[in-house]
Design a protein around this motif. Structure first.
Motif, PDB file in Angstrom:
ATOM      1  N   MET A  13     -28.523 -18.454  33.845  1.00 52.23           N
ATOM      2  CA  MET A  13     -28.882 -17.138  34.378  1.00 52.23           C
ATOM      3  C   MET A  13     -28.135 -16.875  35.684  1.00 52.23           C
ATOM      4  SD  MET A  13     -30.346 -14.325  33.876  1.00 52.23           S
ATOM      5  CE  MET A  13     -31.629 -14.439  32.670  1.00 52.23           C
ATOM      6  N   ALA A  14     -27.996 -17.893  36.507  1.00 53.66           N
ATOM      7  CA  ALA A  14     -27.247 -17.732  37.756  1.00 53.66           C
ATOM      8  C   ALA A  14     -25.797 -17.365  37.463  1.00 53.66           C
ATOM      9  CB  ALA A  14     -27.325 -19.008  38.588  1.00 53.66           C
ATOM     10  N   GLU A  15     -25.205 -17.983  36.463  1.00 53.07           N
ATOM     11  CA  GLU A  15     -23.832 -17.659  36.072  1.00 53.07           C
ATOM     12  C   GLU A  15     -23.745 -16.221  35.574  1.00 53.07           C
ATOM     13  OE1 GLU A  15     -19.767 -17.955  35.400  1.00 53.07           O
ATOM     14  OE2 GLU A  15     -21.069 -19.318  36.507  1.00 53.07           O
ATOM     15  N   ALA A  16     -24.725 -15.784  34.824  1.00 62.69           N
ATOM     16  CA  ALA A  16     -24.746 -14.396  34.348  1.00 62.69           C
ATOM     17  C   ALA A  16     -24.798 -13.429  35.525  1.00 62.69           C
ATOM     18  CB  ALA A  16     -25.929 -14.166  33.414  1.00 62.69           C
ATOM     19  N   GLU A  17     -25.557 -13.778  36.546  1.00 59.85           N
ATOM     20  CA  GLU A  17     -25.648 -12.915  37.726  1.00 59.85           C
ATOM     21  C   GLU A  17     -24.355 -12.941  38.544  1.00 59.85           C
ATOM     22  OE1 GLU A  17     -27.957 -10.647  38.272  1.00 59.85           O
ATOM     23  OE2 GLU A  17     -28.753 -11.322  36.361  1.00 59.85           O
ATOM     24  N   ARG A  18     -23.631 -14.063  38.520  1.00 59.74           N
ATOM     25  CA  ARG A  18     -22.354 -14.132  39.233  1.00 59.74           C
ATOM     26  C   ARG A  18     -21.303 -13.249  38.571  1.00 59.74           C
ATOM     27  NH1 ARG A  18     -24.038 -19.596  40.301  1.00 59.74           N
ATOM     28  NH2 ARG A  18     -23.149 -20.392  38.381  1.00 59.74           N
ATOM     29  N   VAL A  19     -21.488 -12.925  37.306  1.00 58.42           N
ATOM     30  CA  VAL A  19     -20.557 -12.047  36.586  1.00 58.42           C
ATOM     31  C   VAL A  19     -20.794 -10.582  36.970  1.00 58.42           C
ATOM     32  CG1 VAL A  19     -19.937 -11.246  34.261  1.00 58.42           C
ATOM     33  CG2 VAL A  19     -20.310 -13.666  34.662  1.00 58.42           C
ATOM     34  N   ALA A  20     -21.976 -10.272  37.471  1.00 62.06           N
ATOM     35  CA  ALA A  20     -22.359  -8.886  37.764  1.00 62.06           C
ATOM     36  C   ALA A  20     -21.383  -8.141  38.680  1.00 62.06           C
ATOM     37  CB  ALA A  20     -23.778  -8.835  38.318  1.00 62.06           C
ATOM     38  N   PRO A  21     -20.900  -8.729  39.779  1.00 56.40           N
ATOM     39  CA  PRO A  21     -19.955  -7.988  40.626  1.00 56.40           C
ATOM     40  C   PRO A  21     -18.646  -7.629  39.893  1.00 56.40           C
ATOM     41  CG  PRO A  21     -20.859  -9.831  41.846  1.00 56.40           C
ATOM     42  CD  PRO A  21     -21.296  -9.995  40.426  1.00 56.40           C
ATOM     43  N   ALA A  22     -18.174  -8.530  39.058  1.00 54.83           N
ATOM     44  CA  ALA A  22     -16.958  -8.246  38.293  1.00 54.83           C
ATOM     45  C   ALA A  22     -17.207  -7.120  37.294  1.00 54.83           C
ATOM     46  CB  ALA A  22     -16.469  -9.499  37.568  1.00 54.83           C
ATOM     47  N   VAL A  23     -18.399  -7.102  36.709  1.00 56.93           N
ATOM     48  CA  VAL A  23     -18.772  -6.029  35.779  1.00 56.93           C
ATOM     49  C   VAL A  23     -18.781  -4.697  36.521  1.00 56.93           C
ATOM     50  CG1 VAL A  23     -20.662  -5.088  34.385  1.00 56.93           C
ATOM     51  CG2 VAL A  23     -20.047  -7.500  34.183  1.00 56.93           C
ATOM     52  N   ALA A  24     -19.373  -4.670  37.693  1.00 53.25           N
ATOM     53  CA  ALA A  24     -19.433  -3.440  38.482  1.00 53.25           C
ATOM     54  C   ALA A  24     -18.039  -2.954  38.856  1.00 53.25           C
ATOM     55  CB  ALA A  24     -20.275  -3.666  39.733  1.00 53.25           C
ATOM     56  N   CYS A  25     -17.180  -3.867  39.226  1.00 52.11           N
ATOM     57  CA  CYS A  25     -15.802  -3.517  39.570  1.00 52.11           C
ATOM     58  C   CYS A  25     -15.071  -2.910  38.371  1.00 52.11           C
ATOM     59  CB  CYS A  25     -15.063  -4.749  40.074  1.00 52.11           C
ATOM     60  SG  CYS A  25     -13.346  -4.440  40.515  1.00 52.11           S
ATOM     61  N   LYS A  38     -21.736 -11.945  29.809  1.00 50.90           N
ATOM     62  CA  LYS A  38     -23.028 -11.847  30.478  1.00 50.90           C
ATOM     63  C   LYS A  38     -24.169 -11.887  29.465  1.00 50.90           C
ATOM     64  CE  LYS A  38     -25.474  -9.072  33.880  1.00 50.90           C
ATOM     65  NZ  LYS A  38     -25.421  -7.899  34.736  1.00 50.90           N
ATOM     66  N   GLU A  39     -24.032 -11.167  28.370  1.00 51.07           N
ATOM     67  CA  GLU A  39     -25.067 -11.160  27.336  1.00 51.07           C
ATOM     68  C   GLU A  39     -25.209 -12.531  26.671  1.00 51.07           C
ATOM     69  OE1 GLU A  39     -27.408  -8.854  26.715  1.00 51.07           O
ATOM     70  OE2 GLU A  39     -26.526  -7.953  28.498  1.00 51.07           O
ATOM     71  N   GLN A  40     -24.088 -13.209  26.434  1.00 47.98           N
ATOM     72  CA  GLN A  40     -24.140 -14.545  25.836  1.00 47.98           C
ATOM     73  C   GLN A  40     -24.838 -15.530  26.767  1.00 47.98           C
ATOM     74  OE1 GLN A  40     -20.065 -15.471  24.893  1.00 47.98           O
ATOM     75  NE2 GLN A  40     -20.036 -14.109  23.121  1.00 47.98           N
ATOM     76  N   LEU A  41     -24.547 -15.440  28.050  1.00 56.42           N
ATOM     77  CA  LEU A  41     -25.191 -16.322  29.023  1.00 56.42           C
ATOM     78  C   LEU A  41     -26.693 -16.066  29.082  1.00 56.42           C
ATOM     79  CD1 LEU A  41     -22.524 -16.172  31.850  1.00 56.42           C
ATOM     80  CD2 LEU A  41     -23.201 -18.226  30.602  1.00 56.42           C
ATOM     81  N   LYS A  42     -27.079 -14.804  29.076  1.00 62.05           N
ATOM     82  CA  LYS A  42     -28.504 -14.480  29.108  1.00 62.05           C
ATOM     83  C   LYS A  42     -29.197 -14.949  27.834  1.00 62.05           C
ATOM     84  CE  LYS A  42     -28.725 -10.629  32.313  1.00 62.05           C
ATOM     85  NZ  LYS A  42     -29.141  -9.229  32.487  1.00 62.05           N
ATOM     86  N   ALA A  43     -28.553 -14.773  26.691  1.00 61.24           N
ATOM     87  CA  ALA A  43     -29.143 -15.224  25.427  1.00 61.24           C
ATOM     88  C   ALA A  43     -29.313 -16.738  25.435  1.00 61.24           C
ATOM     89  CB  ALA A  43     -28.276 -14.791  24.254  1.00 61.24           C
ATOM     90  N   ALA A  44     -28.310 -17.454  25.938  1.00 61.34           N
ATOM     91  CA  ALA A  44     -28.400 -18.914  26.021  1.00 61.34           C
ATOM     92  C   ALA A  44     -29.511 -19.327  26.979  1.00 61.34           C
ATOM     93  CB  ALA A  44     -27.059 -19.504  26.464  1.00 61.34           C
ATOM     94  N   TYR A  45     -29.653 -18.589  28.085  1.00 59.96           N
ATOM     95  CA  TYR A  45     -30.733 -18.873  29.031  1.00 59.96           C
ATOM     96  C   TYR A  45     -32.087 -18.764  28.340  1.00 59.96           C
ATOM     97  CZ  TYR A  45     -34.413 -17.738  32.326  1.00 59.96           C
ATOM     98  OH  TYR A  45     -35.610 -17.703  32.977  1.00 59.96           O
ATOM     99  N   PHE A  46     -32.332 -17.645  27.667  1.00 56.77           N
ATOM    100  CA  PHE A  46     -33.632 -17.442  27.025  1.00 56.77           C
ATOM    101  C   PHE A  46     -33.885 -18.472  25.928  1.00 56.77           C
ATOM    102  CE2 PHE A  46     -33.165 -13.136  28.881  1.00 56.77           C
ATOM    103  CZ  PHE A  46     -34.308 -13.162  29.653  1.00 56.77           C
ATOM    104  N   HIS A  47     -32.844 -18.846  25.221  1.00 55.86           N
ATOM    105  CA  HIS A  47     -32.986 -19.863  24.182  1.00 55.86           C
ATOM    106  C   HIS A  47     -33.395 -21.205  24.807  1.00 55.86           C
ATOM    107  CE1 HIS A  47     -32.249 -22.054  20.485  1.00 55.86           C
ATOM    108  NE2 HIS A  47     -31.477 -22.886  21.168  1.00 55.86           N
TER     109      HIS A  47
END
Length: 67
Positions: free
Chosen positions: A8-20, A45-54
């Protein structure tokens, strides 16, 4: 569970690049390249979140079996 939190932390680290990338796409800069990069980042980001929830679900299930 720690590895799930890391995902989940990795997914959040992708967020700034997504915004850019969203900004570049919105402004029409770099055309298809920016859109392709945005799509790839959103997929990641979606794959990371899915893996987190799994993994989190598996950790919770394991924890409740031990009790």
């Amino acid at each position: 569970m720690a590895d799930a939190w890391e995902l989940m932390a990795e997914a959040e680290r992708v967020a700034p690049a997504v915004a850019c990338c969203r900004g570049r796409v919105r402004k029409g800069r770099e055309g298809r390249q920016a859109q392709a990069e945005l799509d790839a980042l959103l997929d990641k980001k979606e794959q990371l979140k899915a893996a987190y929830f799994h993994r989190a679900k598996a950790a919770v299930a394991l924890g409740s079996k031990e009790k």
